[in-house]
Scaffold this motif. Structure first.
Motif, short mmCIF file in Angstrom:
data_model
loop_
_atom_site.label_atom_id
_atom_site.label_comp_id
_atom_site.label_asym_id
_atom_site.label_seq_id
_atom_site.Cartn_x
_atom_site.Cartn_y
_atom_site.Cartn_z
N THR A 55 2.30 31.11 -94.54
CA THR A 55 1.45 31.29 -93.37
C THR A 55 0.95 29.92 -92.93
OG1 THR A 55 0.66 33.47 -94.08
CG2 THR A 55 -0.68 32.31 -92.47
N VAL A 56 1.04 29.66 -91.64
CA VAL A 56 0.39 28.48 -91.06
C VAL A 56 -0.79 28.99 -90.24
CG1 VAL A 56 0.62 26.48 -89.56
CG2 VAL A 56 2.56 27.20 -90.96
N LEU A 57 -1.97 28.56 -90.62
CA LEU A 57 -3.20 29.02 -89.98
C LEU A 57 -3.83 27.84 -89.25
CD1 LEU A 57 -5.12 31.55 -89.88
CD2 LEU A 57 -6.41 30.42 -91.71
N GLU A 58 -4.03 28.00 -87.95
CA GLU A 58 -4.65 26.96 -87.14
C GLU A 58 -6.00 27.44 -86.66
OE1 GLU A 58 -1.29 24.41 -84.95
OE2 GLU A 58 -1.41 26.48 -84.23
N GLY A 59 -6.91 26.52 -86.45
CA GLY A 59 -8.22 26.92 -85.98
C GLY A 59 -9.06 25.74 -85.55
N ASN A 60 -10.32 26.03 -85.24
CA ASN A 60 -11.27 25.02 -84.77
C ASN A 60 -12.39 24.84 -85.77
OD1 ASN A 60 -9.85 24.93 -82.26
ND2 ASN A 60 -10.99 26.74 -81.58
N PHE A 61 -12.87 23.62 -85.87
CA PHE A 61 -14.10 23.35 -86.60
C PHE A 61 -15.26 23.43 -85.62
CE2 PHE A 61 -11.43 20.92 -89.75
CZ PHE A 61 -11.74 21.71 -90.84
N LEU A 62 -16.29 24.17 -85.99
CA LEU A 62 -17.49 24.26 -85.17
C LEU A 62 -18.58 23.46 -85.86
CD1 LEU A 62 -17.34 28.10 -84.37
CD2 LEU A 62 -16.32 26.19 -83.11
N ASN A 63 -18.88 22.29 -85.30
CA ASN A 63 -19.85 21.39 -85.90
C ASN A 63 -21.28 21.75 -85.46
OD1 ASN A 63 -18.04 19.62 -87.31
ND2 ASN A 63 -17.45 18.76 -85.33
N PRO A 64 -22.27 21.40 -86.27
CA PRO A 64 -23.65 21.66 -85.86
C PRO A 64 -24.02 20.79 -84.66
CG PRO A 64 -23.59 20.31 -87.84
CD PRO A 64 -22.18 20.76 -87.59
N PRO A 65 -24.89 21.29 -83.78
CA PRO A 65 -25.25 20.54 -82.56
C PRO A 65 -25.78 19.14 -82.86
CG PRO A 65 -26.10 22.79 -82.47
CD PRO A 65 -25.58 22.59 -83.86
N GLU A 66 -26.49 18.99 -83.98
CA GLU A 66 -27.07 17.68 -84.28
C GLU A 66 -26.04 16.69 -84.83
OE1 GLU A 66 -27.63 20.34 -87.92
OE2 GLU A 66 -27.73 20.52 -85.73
N ASP A 67 -24.85 17.17 -85.15
CA ASP A 67 -23.80 16.29 -85.69
C ASP A 67 -22.44 16.72 -85.14
OD1 ASP A 67 -22.43 14.41 -87.13
OD2 ASP A 67 -22.75 15.33 -89.09
N PRO A 68 -22.22 16.57 -83.84
CA PRO A 68 -21.01 17.11 -83.19
C PRO A 68 -19.71 16.47 -83.63
CG PRO A 68 -22.23 15.71 -81.67
CD PRO A 68 -23.10 15.88 -82.87
N PHE A 69 -19.77 15.32 -84.31
CA PHE A 69 -18.55 14.63 -84.73
C PHE A 69 -18.34 14.70 -86.24
CE2 PHE A 69 -19.64 12.65 -80.69
CZ PHE A 69 -18.42 12.65 -80.04
#
Length: 321
Positions: free
Chosen positions: A274-288
């Motif tokens: 399985t290849v699973l792709e997705g997004n990282f959701l960072n906290p607003p105070e540390d968007p990077f």
């Protein structure tokens, strides 16, 4: 949520699909390529990283397979054949990144890809030509004109096509690249009509991991980690492979402790891969804190994931304040 079947395949043998495709059944070729897409994409990720180049190399492989199918001597060996084509395209992508690559290696790849281009110019005589022409009809007209000049005319060079169409050579290359992506997408879409089981399998795996990550962030850490074997072989892009579920647990705990969530959005599935792709959701105070996206390549055992490779997308450039 119960674990999905990680070994179900139930499709026709490779050789049978190859022979059907040679007889003009584009869905059979699309089904075959869909079967190998997770493995091919995993190799592309390992060679090129989680970039658009990896996806492009897979698309290039599909179109090359479409045009070279009659040259495959042993239909049962189609898997190794596809892997070889993919590696050539990946090496070409690496050469574009590193102009100082070894001459012997790049000369060999150039010869092989030049041969592929000569074969591509004969696509009109194939049993699949009706499907190809129908697919071309669904391309934007300028892409269609560029493809027709390149592969169905007298095989003019990029420079000649640019002169005929009155556009820069770079535009010709871009149109051909985009057309190959679209053709491969249409080919895969044609497979969906003939392989409902595979589409169901992909949907099951994506739903499974979406639920598992939600469980993780809802207090189900131990349940989430139990899906991975104690002796999990884990590898980060560019680093050595190491053993132990505790290593993955450390990554998970660090991210959750920092307020980062992983959100699966796409899955590719075949057999035990399985290849699973997705997004990282960072906290607003540390968007990077984490890069925007990730790709996990998962190798399933009988009941647990026994191996995984983790690839992260490039971080966006930070604007100077």
């Amino acid at each position: 949520m119960g674990q999905p079947n990680f070994h179900r395949d139930g499709s026709k043998p490779d050789a049978e699909l190859v022979m059907a495709a040679r007889g003009g059944e584009a869905p059979s070729l699309g089904l075959l390529l869909e079967r190998y897409r997770p493995q091919l994409y995993a190799i592309a990720l390992s060679m090129l990283g989680y970039t658009s180049d990896a996806e492009d190399a897979v698309h290039e492989t599909f179109v090359t397979a479409l045009t070279r199918l009659d040259g495959l001597r042993d239909p049962a060996a189609v898997g190794g054949w596809l892997h070889s084509i993919l590696r050539n395209h990946c090496l070409m992508a690496l050469r574009r990144r590193r102009p100082c690559a070894k001459p012997a290696e790049t000369d060999r790849v150039f010869r092989e890809l030049a041969d592929e281009e000569r074969i591509e110019s004969r696509i009109e005589s194939r049993d699949l030509r009706d499907w190809v022409w129908a697919a071309l009809g669904r391309l934007p007209e300028m892409q269609r004109a560029t493809v027709m000049l390149r592969y169905f005319g007298s095989s003019p060079s990029y420079e000649e096509i640019a002169a005929i169409l009155g556009v820069p050579v770079g535009t010709v290359r871009s149109r051909l690249s985009n057309a190959k992506v679209r053709l491969s997408e249409l080919l895969l879409a044609s497979a969906g009509l003939s392989d409902r089981d595979h589409q169901k399998l992909v949907a099951e795996r994506l739903a499974f991991y979406v639920a598992e990550f939600r469980s993780l962030y809802g207090g189900g850490r131990d349940r989430f980690l139990a899906h991975y074997a104690d002796d999990l072989e884990i590898g980060l892009a560019g680093g050595p492979r190491r053993l132990g579920r505790h290593l993955f647990a450390e990554i998970v705990d660090e991210d959750t402790g920092d307020g980062v969530r992983a959100e699966p959005v796409r899955a590719l599935a075949s057999g035990n891969v399985t290849v699973l792709e997705g997004n990282f959701l960072n906290p607003p105070e540390d968007p990077f804190h984490c890069p925007p996206g990730f790709a996990f390549v998962l190798f399933h055992g009988e009941h647990q994931v026994r191996g995984m490779r983790i690839y992260n997308s490039a971080r966006p450039a930070r604007s100077e304040e």
